[in-house]
Design an enzyme around this catalytic site. Structure first.
Site, short mmCIF file in Angstrom:
data_model
loop_
_atom_site.label_atom_id
_atom_site.label_comp_id
_atom_site.label_asym_id
_atom_site.label_seq_id
_atom_site.Cartn_x
_atom_site.Cartn_y
_atom_site.Cartn_z
CG HIS A 84 -1.38 -1.27 1.76
ND1 HIS A 84 -2.54 -1.75 0.85
CD2 HIS A 84 -1.93 -2.11 2.42
CE1 HIS A 84 -3.35 -2.66 0.45
NE2 HIS A 84 -3.00 -3.11 1.89
CG HIS A 144 -5.90 -6.18 1.19
ND1 HIS A 144 -7.12 -5.44 2.01
CD2 HIS A 144 -4.65 -5.98 1.63
CE1 HIS A 144 -6.44 -5.11 3.12
NE2 HIS A 144 -5.13 -5.22 2.67
#
Length: 331
Positions: free
Chosen positions: A57, A219
């Protein structure tokens, strides 16, 4: 799959080593715990702030370590929570006379890891506070969560708490502030493409050339719906209606507006999204006092974007304006 990868199992350690080597005077790398920490931490005049979560991320969270931001980050593998011993050892290393604050994105694995790490550290008389971030309005429950997911709005929690910690706020005050920032922060994202984790070597999901995933998780979790591709303005309208209507935001509000790229979208396209979102908010009587356009919380190489709104008051605006220094710099 075309990526700059050596051994997929070493993707995260090699990334962390690179971050540390690029910032030798300000950051310290502890490879045993995937730990990136401030070189001057811990300091007994401030609460230490720690975030974990999975890798993939970036710049969240290992690239958000520095003065006015996080004191340390201990990520797990790509899209995987850190082991509880990473959290425990990081907490011990960052222990300050004023205590330690854990910021946790609302994912089941992250919460379990930090709960176990906190219990081990508290058994050694380390004082710990916890703030859970759950700003995503897309879905209530998802693949890895009970309740809402923590996504790009996490940046505002980190920024406000980092500034408040630097001014000397105590642990209880920081927990209360973090909960307040989270309560006025809302986000929603969408994907134009999937993403490809290095260890998997293929996309997590498939999207047709004319399809988008509205409300996708960072995700790759399913969102609200699989929809047909349409204009940028129409996509912004759907996300903004969902975000602004959730708190709800209303005429007279002053806000921070973030258009966050998910890793594979050019900055030029993000500014197209921002321009329309700004104008739509003005039509609602909502004033954008602070704006953020770029990559803050990505999903590897996913093409897509998210919209975040934060309802501002004078204190929160001051905290967001406070100086900060991190590994990623934009000139």
């Amino acid at each position: 799959m075309k990526k700059f990868v050596n051994d997929p199992q070493q993707f995260v350690p090699e990334m962390l080593k690179g971050i540390a080597l690029a910032n030798p005077d300000t950051l310290r790398y502890v490879p045993e715990y995937n730990l990136i920490m401030r070189a001057d931490a811990p300091r007994d005049d401030k609460v230490s702030i720690i975030q974990g979560s999975g890798s993939g991320h970036e710049p969240a969270h290992v690239m958000a370590v520095g003065p006015g931001m996080l004191d340390a980050a201990c990520p797990g593998d790509v899209f995987a929570a850190p082991p509880s011993d990473y959290v425990y050892e990081t907490t011990k290393l960052l222990n300050s006379a004023k205590g330690v604050l854990h910021i946790i994105n609302n994912y089941t694995g992250d919460k379990m890891a930090f709960d176990m790490g906190r219990e081990l550290a508290e058994a050694e008389d380390i004082r710990i506070g916890t703030v859970v971030v759950d700003d995503d309005v897309s879905v209530k429950d998802s693949t890895w969560t009970v309740g809402r997911r923590g996504v790009a709005g996490n940046f505002f929690v980190i920024k406000a708490l980092g500034a408040a910690s630097e001014r000397g706020d105590d642990l209880d005050a920081l927990v209360a502030l973090g909960e307040r920032v989270n309560s006025v922060t809302r986000s929603m994202g969408m994907a134009l493409t999937s993403c490809t984790p290095p260890a998997k070597g293929s996309p997590l999901f498939e999207l047709g050339d004319d399809e988008i995933e509205m409300g996708v998780g960072i995700h790759g979790e399913p969102g609200r719906s699989r929809e047909k591709l349409r204009s940028a303005n129409e996509i912004v309208d759907e996300m903004l209606d969902a975000v602004a209507g959730d708190l709800p935001f209303s005429s007279g509000d002053e806000v921070a507006l973030m258009i966050n790229g998910l890793g594979g979208t050019p900055i030029s396209e993000l500014y197209i999204l921002y321009g329309h979102a700004h104008e739509r908010l003005a039509e609602r009587g909502i004033t954008v006092r602070r704006n953020y356009v770029g990559e803050y919380c990505t999903s590897l190489d996913m093409a897509g974007a998210s919209v975040t709104l934060v309802k501002l008051d004078d204190e929160l605006d001051e905290l967001l304006a406070a100086p900060a220094s991190i590994a990623v710099r934009v000139f």
